[in-house]
Design a protein around this motif. Structure first.
Motif, PDB file in Angstrom:
ATOM      1  N   ILE A 161       1.539  -6.168   9.227  1.00 31.30           N
ATOM      2  CA  ILE A 161       1.525  -7.145   8.948  1.00 31.30           C
ATOM      3  C   ILE A 161       0.911  -8.632   9.797  1.00 31.30           C
ATOM      4  N   SER A 162       0.499  -8.142  10.345  1.00 28.36           N
ATOM      5  CA  SER A 162      -0.247  -9.192  11.013  1.00 28.36           C
ATOM      6  C   SER A 162      -1.761 -10.038   9.946  1.00 28.36           C
ATOM      7  N   ASN A 163      -1.657  -8.746   8.755  1.00 26.23           N
ATOM      8  CA  ASN A 163      -2.240  -9.148   7.683  1.00 26.23           C
ATOM      9  C   ASN A 163      -1.982  -9.669   6.813  1.00 26.23           C
ATOM     10  N   ASN A 164      -0.574 -10.544   6.700  1.00 25.79           N
ATOM     11  CA  ASN A 164       0.289 -10.319   6.129  1.00 25.79           C
ATOM     12  C   ASN A 164       0.028  -9.945   4.704  1.00 25.79           C
ATOM     13  N   VAL A 165       0.249  -8.793   4.622  1.00 27.22           N
ATOM     14  CA  VAL A 165      -0.003  -7.273   3.352  1.00 27.22           C
ATOM     15  C   VAL A 165       1.305  -7.767   2.882  1.00 27.22           C
ATOM     16  N   LYS A 166       1.765  -7.913   1.606  1.00 27.66           N
ATOM     17  CA  LYS A 166       2.995  -7.763   0.624  1.00 27.66           C
ATOM     18  C   LYS A 166       3.470  -6.344   0.184  1.00 27.66           C
ATOM     19  N   GLY A 167       2.215  -6.232  -0.262  1.00 25.53           N
ATOM     20  CA  GLY A 167       2.173  -5.009  -1.019  1.00 25.53           C
ATOM     21  C   GLY A 167       0.802  -4.638  -0.677  1.00 25.53           C
ATOM     22  N   PHE A 168       1.241  -2.749   0.218  1.00 25.03           N
ATOM     23  CA  PHE A 168      -0.009  -2.141  -0.321  1.00 25.03           C
ATOM     24  C   PHE A 168       0.594  -0.593  -0.546  1.00 25.03           C
ATOM     25  N   MET A 169      -0.673   0.306  -1.099  1.00 24.27           N
ATOM     26  CA  MET A 169      -0.402   1.739  -2.031  1.00 24.27           C
ATOM     27  C   MET A 169      -1.647   2.165  -1.411  1.00 24.27           C
ATOM     28  N   VAL A 170      -1.131   3.725  -1.267  1.00 22.71           N
ATOM     29  CA  VAL A 170      -2.656   4.516  -1.396  1.00 22.71           C
ATOM     30  C   VAL A 170      -1.929   5.599  -2.580  1.00 22.71           C
ATOM     31  N   MET A 171      -2.890   5.613  -3.178  1.00 23.90           N
ATOM     32  CA  MET A 171      -2.691   6.988  -4.715  1.00 23.90           C
ATOM     33  C   MET A 171      -3.246   7.676  -5.265  1.00 23.90           C
ATOM     34  N   VAL A 231       1.255   8.861  -5.169  1.00 28.83           N
ATOM     35  CA  VAL A 231       2.200   7.613  -3.913  1.00 28.83           C
ATOM     36  C   VAL A 231       1.899   8.539  -2.682  1.00 28.83           C
ATOM     37  N   LEU A 232       0.722   8.173  -2.422  1.00 30.28           N
ATOM     38  CA  LEU A 232       0.708   8.862  -0.539  1.00 30.28           C
ATOM     39  C   LEU A 232       1.482   7.754   0.272  1.00 30.28           C
ATOM     40  N   ALA A 233       0.931   7.087   0.118  1.00 26.30           N
ATOM     41  CA  ALA A 233       1.659   5.340   1.439  1.00 26.30           C
ATOM     42  C   ALA A 233       1.734   4.578   0.452  1.00 26.30           C
ATOM     43  N   GLU A 234       3.031   3.618   0.675  1.00 26.64           N
ATOM     44  CA  GLU A 234       3.138   2.316   0.190  1.00 26.64           C
ATOM     45  C   GLU A 234       4.247   1.656   1.297  1.00 26.64           C
ATOM     46  N   HIS A 235       3.760   0.072   1.336  1.00 25.42           N
ATOM     47  CA  HIS A 235       4.668  -0.987   2.503  1.00 25.42           C
ATOM     48  C   HIS A 235       5.095  -2.269   1.777  1.00 25.42           C
ATOM     49  N   TYR A 236       5.598  -2.753   1.808  1.00 24.65           N
ATOM     50  CA  TYR A 236       6.564  -4.530   0.627  1.00 24.65           C
ATOM     51  C   TYR A 236       6.533  -5.010   2.543  1.00 24.65           C
ATOM     52  N   ASP A 237       6.330  -6.292   1.965  1.00 25.73           N
ATOM     53  CA  ASP A 237       6.579  -7.587   2.825  1.00 25.73           C
ATOM     54  C   ASP A 237       6.926  -8.688   2.207  1.00 25.73           C
ATOM     55  N   ILE A 282      -9.042   9.260  -5.094  1.00 23.82           N
ATOM     56  CA  ILE A 282      -8.015   8.528  -4.379  1.00 23.82           C
ATOM     57  C   ILE A 282      -8.202   6.253  -4.349  1.00 23.82           C
ATOM     58  N   THR A 283      -7.216   5.199  -4.387  1.00 23.11           N
ATOM     59  CA  THR A 283      -7.270   3.739  -5.229  1.00 23.11           C
ATOM     60  C   THR A 283      -6.254   3.738  -3.723  1.00 23.11           C
ATOM     61  N   VAL A 284      -7.022   2.832  -3.335  1.00 26.28           N
ATOM     62  CA  VAL A 284      -6.012   1.954  -2.151  1.00 26.28           C
ATOM     63  C   VAL A 284      -5.938   0.450  -2.993  1.00 26.28           C
ATOM     64  N   ALA A 285      -4.880   0.030  -2.740  1.00 26.68           N
ATOM     65  CA  ALA A 285      -4.011  -1.490  -3.176  1.00 26.68           C
ATOM     66  C   ALA A 285      -3.813  -2.029  -2.338  1.00 26.68           C
ATOM     67  N   PHE A 286      -4.362  -3.791  -2.126  1.00 24.21           N
ATOM     68  CA  PHE A 286      -3.917  -4.744  -1.267  1.00 24.21           C
ATOM     69  C   PHE A 286      -3.180  -6.271  -2.147  1.00 24.21           C
ATOM     70  N   LEU A 287      -2.250  -7.081  -1.635  1.00 30.13           N
ATOM     71  CA  LEU A 287      -1.795  -7.311  -2.958  1.00 30.13           C
ATOM     72  C   LEU A 287      -1.507  -8.310  -0.981  1.00 30.13           C
TER      73      LEU A 287
END
Length: 404
Positions: A97-107, A112-118, A371-376
């Protein structure tokens, strides 16, 4: 916890050498939370904070020449969801949240092991990748080398005679891929007449002023004060030159090559790429894709599916110039095993290949486990050192945690 040294310092250096394709802004972050209407977004400032937080998700409405819209794969990857509660911990969620992450995913293995949208970003929406787009060019370059279509030790003009008489034309393909082709780094994207501003007119990021042509802008790239192969001069013109060459040797426009790659990774959503003043494409910044498909692209790399040349060039750091660049030692004193090649970064001791784009668009591909980690993200400037450090630390922490 991984300290800010090897990985973070490298991308900090990237921000020093390339201002990025988008404009930074002095507008405080608080402006974003005050709200604004779409009609308030100036066409000459859509890359600035806070407007880019919206424009990045609707870039085709702002870029000067529009985009090529390419379809989802006819055989989309089979995706499973097995959300692991121990990945996005309360501490990590606070950082997202503090990093202004609008998309986060771990695969891993298309699970999909984790995801986050904002920030209004949702599943299936497309986002501009900025310079993370460059890794797509690196992947396609590796495939062309494996197919015998391109020799990394040949001059660019061998494949694209139109580059005859230019610095880029005389450069070796391998040097162009490493950003040490001998052309100057782009900078100053604010002032008409500056090299950065004039370049952006050709790739659709400036909506005023007459363009001279995308190919002409590549040919007109000025010489760096450093010789080819000696200095890391990060420039979009290198990437777009490679895209034109890939189109020529494959006998297909670059957007078709991108579409075929998107088919191969099993993309679930459409993908877009920005057009240039010539009607060609600009993959130096202009690929737009969904979070899921961006992660699938990272997984494609993590699973070793790209081909031999791509990985071999990244593994061979003997010709890497990033750490031979004057001044790099102070910034990267602890990061000697991180290199740049094939339009991508490589953390050699950790076996992680990653992309990076302005405002925090990144994938991290773990070659050991897949493993792949992605940030938007929506940083308020091209590279926010503090938020950059958090992203890099969290990405490697997640990978190392899941390795166990």
């Amino acid at each position: 916890m991984m300290k800010l040294s090897k990985v973070a310092a490298l991308v900090v250096l990237a921000s020093i050498f390339s201002t990025g394709t988008a404009m930074a802004s002095d507008t405080p972050e608080s402006k974003f939370y005050e709200g604004y209407s779409i009609s308030e977004i100036p066409m000459d400032a859509f890359q600035q904070w806070p407007y880019y937080t919206y424009a990045s998700m609707h870039i085709k409405d702002f870029v000067r020449y529009g985009v090529f819209e390419l379809p989802a794969s006819t055989t989309p990857a089979s995706i499973k969801y097995d959300i692991q509660d121990n990945i996005i911990t309360p501490a990590l969620r606070a950082d997202l949240i503090s990093n202004n992450v609008k998309g986060f995913m771990v695969m891993k293995d298309s699970t999909v092991l984790a995801e986050h949208y904002d920030n209004g970003f949702k599943r299936g929406m497309l986002n501009n990748l900025q310079s993370a787009s460059k890794t797509y060019v690196g992947v396609l370059l590796g495939k062309a080398v494996d197919a015998g279509l391109i020799d990394l030790n040949a001059q660019a003009k061998t494949y694209l005679p139109e580059l005859e008489g230019s610095i880029v034309g005389d450069a070796l393909i391998g040097n162009i891929a490493r950003m040490d082709s001998g052309i100057e780094a782009l900078g100053n994207y604010h002032t008409p007449g500056s090299n950065g501003y004039e370049w952006e007119k050709e790739i659709g990021l400036q909506n005023s002023g007459e363009p001279i042509g995308h190919l002409n802008a590549i040919k007109n790239a000025k010489a760096s004060k450093h010789k080819q192969g000696t200095y890391w001069d990060y420039s979009d013109q290198n990437t777009d030159a490679l895209a034109l060459i890939l189109a020529k040797v494959n006998g297909k426009p670059f957007e078709q090559l991108l579409s075929e790659l998107h088919q191969a990774i099993g993309g679930h959503d459409p993908i877009e790429i920005a057009k240039t003043s010539d009607g060609t494409t600009s993959p130096s910044y202009g690929i737009n894709t969904s979070l899921l498909d961006f992660t699938l692209f990272g997984q494609y790399i993590a699973q070793g599916k790209v081909g031999k040349a791509f990985y071999a060039e990244l593994e061979d750091t003997s010709d890497d110039v990033l750490f031979k660049t004057p001044g790099a030692g102070e910034v990267l004193s602890a990061g000697g095993d991180v290199s740049y090649d094939m339009q991508s970064y490589f953390i050699k001791d950790k076996k992680i290949i990653y992309s990076h784009g302005s405002f925090g668009q990144s994938t991290f591909s773990d070659l050991e486990t897949g493993i792949t980690v992605a940030f938007l993200q929506d940083w308020s400037t091209n590279t926010d050192p503090g938020k950059l450090a958090v992203m890099l630390e969290r990405a490697t922490e997640v990978i190392e945690k899941l390795r166990k």
